[in-house]
Design an enzyme around this catalytic site. Structure first.
Site, PDB file in Angstrom:
ATOM      1  N   SER A  34     -60.411  -5.649 -12.853  1.00  0.00           N
ATOM      2  CA  SER A  34     -60.594  -5.832 -14.281  1.00  0.00           C
ATOM      3  C   SER A  34     -60.402  -4.516 -14.995  1.00  0.00           C
ATOM      4  CB  SER A  34     -62.003  -6.356 -14.544  1.00  0.00           C
ATOM      5  OG  SER A  34     -62.926  -5.391 -14.091  1.00  0.00           O
ATOM      6  N   LYS A  35     -60.173  -4.640 -16.272  1.00  0.00           N
ATOM      7  CA  LYS A  35     -59.956  -3.474 -17.127  1.00  0.00           C
ATOM      8  C   LYS A  35     -61.195  -2.570 -17.070  1.00  0.00           C
ATOM      9  CE  LYS A  35     -57.734  -1.638 -20.846  1.00  0.00           C
ATOM     10  NZ  LYS A  35     -56.790  -0.648 -20.412  1.00  0.00           N
TER      11      LYS A  35
END
Ligand code: GLU
Length: 508
Positions: A262-263
């Site tokens: 994920s970011k």
């Protein structure tokens, strides 16, 4: 219609902003597979979700591919025989195929409003059921309960509608996957997927199948997150009577704690890695290994794009998630620098130096410091010490610019009361050296120190500080040889002037 007999693969991103590292991996695998088989690699922009569009994102994707050396044979910018390659420019095509499905009773109009759908969904969830469209608008003629007259009425009134595919009941859909083998899906778990939205745009599912078919894509290599959509695609191929491409779903990218990448847990944008100074070779090498391995017990981890082309095969892509480990990327970057020849590195350093030269005035003549000869020497001295190509300039700026500051602690420790006098005297001796080579400089320093009865260390450290401003770096004598006599003597003189007396002018 028969599928193309030359391999055709595609990278089909949505232009929603940056290019995800997982996207770069998908592009790479498609590129490698196509090129290995003498085929074509196509870029198609999937912009059917108009709400997620980011201006300029499509152009940016082509730029990133170009940076990475994964040049598509056909793309929105390059064109090609199967264009347009941007889905929003193909709306009439999708509409036509959707109408065909309606006529053949494989799809139907649905006039349920978003509010109605939400209500149905809530109710199903409450009842512990999987949320699915309740088929309110499935016509009687297709086994539903909506009379044809009502449908006609709704159509005539022009109220908003979508088109849904009718998932056949009670069947098992088999997806043949080159990586996962046969994956079976019970049709009961599939929703009557919307194919054409109220705004006239197709959904991903319709557009991807129509385009992969019309663009004669032979192999669909994409992320595992699309596997659950594939049974719908398989059904659409069957509805249309089209030959299916080979599907290959590559494993998810995971954070080191095995959660989905994920970011939040780090950068996922290729653009960020480019900005940080990672090279295309290292990033390509790194993403190649996220799911693929060279197989047959090979321990090789460093690959150029050419080597990947030689070795790549779908058989050696794993099924389980691939851990995204940034330390490994840094290691790969360093290894690629080590593997390059000094001459190759010189070419890579030059543009970075030239950019720096737009901001800073060099001490040595520009023609000299940008020459192959000079940069090759710098590369040779520094290649074991840098982590990124840009560090040839940022980590050892002293090869190009005079030091602006001197490392405070090192000055305190190394710059003694008699240092200035000793260096000034040494400089006059160095000036008389007929050749300014590392060897000559070293022996001149040795005999000077012997004559003075001091250890060479007493001057080696101050000389390094005077010339580079810092207490660490490559072999001192080689550094001086590269810089040349004039710059060396000038810098020693400057340091003795600047570091004379207290308080010292030092780095704060
Ligand atoms: N447009 C999809 C994406 O954004 C493509 C999925 C596919 O390759 O079929 O990733």
């Amino acid at each position: 219609m028969a599928i193309s007999d030359i391999v055709r693969t595609r990278f089909a991103p949505s232009p929603t902003g940056y290019v995800h590292v997982g996207g770069l991996r998908t592009a790479l695998y498609n590129y490698l597979f196509a090129k290995k088989h003498g085929g074509k690699f196509i870029l198609r922009i999937e912009d059917t979700d108009q709400t997620r569009l980011v201006p300029g994102a499509a152009e940016n994707i082509e730029k990133v591919l170009e940076w990475a050396g994964l040049i598509p044979d056909e793309s929105p910018l390059r064109g090609g025989p199967f264009g347009p390659y941007t889905q929003s420019q193909r709306l009439a095509i999708y509409k036509q195929y959707c109408e065909q499905l309606i006529a053949e009773q494989k799809a139907y109009y649905c006039f349920s409003t978003p509010e109605e759908l939400e209500e149905v969904r809530k109710l199903q969830l409450k009842q512990g059921l999987q949320p699915k469209y309740n088929r309110k608008w499935l016509p009687e003629s297709m086994g539903g309960s909506m009379p044809e007259s009502k449908i006609k009425e709704a159509l005539d009134s022009g109220i908003p509608k979508v088109i849904r595919m009718k998932i056949p009941d009670g069947i098992t859909i088999k997806v043949q996957d080159a990586i996962r083998g046969t994956v079976e899906f019970d049709s009961a778990v599939l929703d009557d997927q919307v194919l054409l939205k109220a705004d006239g745009f197709p959904t991903y599912h319709l557009a991807v199948v129509v385009d992969d078919h019309l663009m004669q894509i032979t192999h669909v290599i994409r992320g595992e997150e699309w596997l659950s959509s594939t049974p719908k695609h398989v059904l659409l191929y069957e509805f249309f009577g089209w030959e299916k491409p080979v599907f290959a779903h590559v494993p998810l990218l995971l954070n080191p704690d095995r959660t989905k990448l994920s970011k939040r847990q780090g950068d996922v944008a290729v653009e960020d890695y480019i900005k940080k100074g990672f090279s295309r070779e290292a990033l390509i090498n790194f993403v190649a290994l996220l799911g693929w391995n060279p197989g047959s017990g090979s321990e090789q981890e460093i690959f150029t794009l050419e080597e990947l082309l030689e070795r790549f095969s779908l058989e050696h892509i794993g099924k389980s998630g691939a851990i995204f480990n940034l330390e490994k990327l840094s290691w790969i970057e360093k290894e690629h620098i080590r593997r390059k020849s000094d001459q190759e590195l010189a070419q890579a350093i030059r543009p970075i130096l030239e950019e720096e030269l737009t901001r800073r005035k060099p001490e040595l003549p520009i023609e000299k410091i940008t020459s192959d000869e000079y940069l090759t020497k710098v590369a040779h001295e520094m290649k074991e010490r840098v982590h990124f190509i840009k560090e040839f300039v940022t980590f050892s700026p002293y090869f190009f610019f005079e030091p602006e500051t001197y490392e405070k602690d090192a000055v305190k420790k190394r710059w003694k009361e008699n240092t200035n006098a000793l260096l000034t005297e040494l400089a006059t001796q160095l000036e008389t050296l007929p050749v300014f080579t590392a060897q000559e400089i070293e022996s001149a320093l040795k005999s000077f120190c012997e004559a003075k009865g001091i250890k060479t260390g007493e001057l080696v450290h101050p000389i390094r500080l005077a010339v580079s401003g810092v207490s660490f770096g490559p072999s001192l004598f080689h550094m001086l040889e590269i810089l040349g006599k004039e710059a060396t003597l000038r810098r020693i003189k400057r340091a003795t002037e600047r570091l004379k007396g207290e308080p010292l002018r030092v780095e704060s």
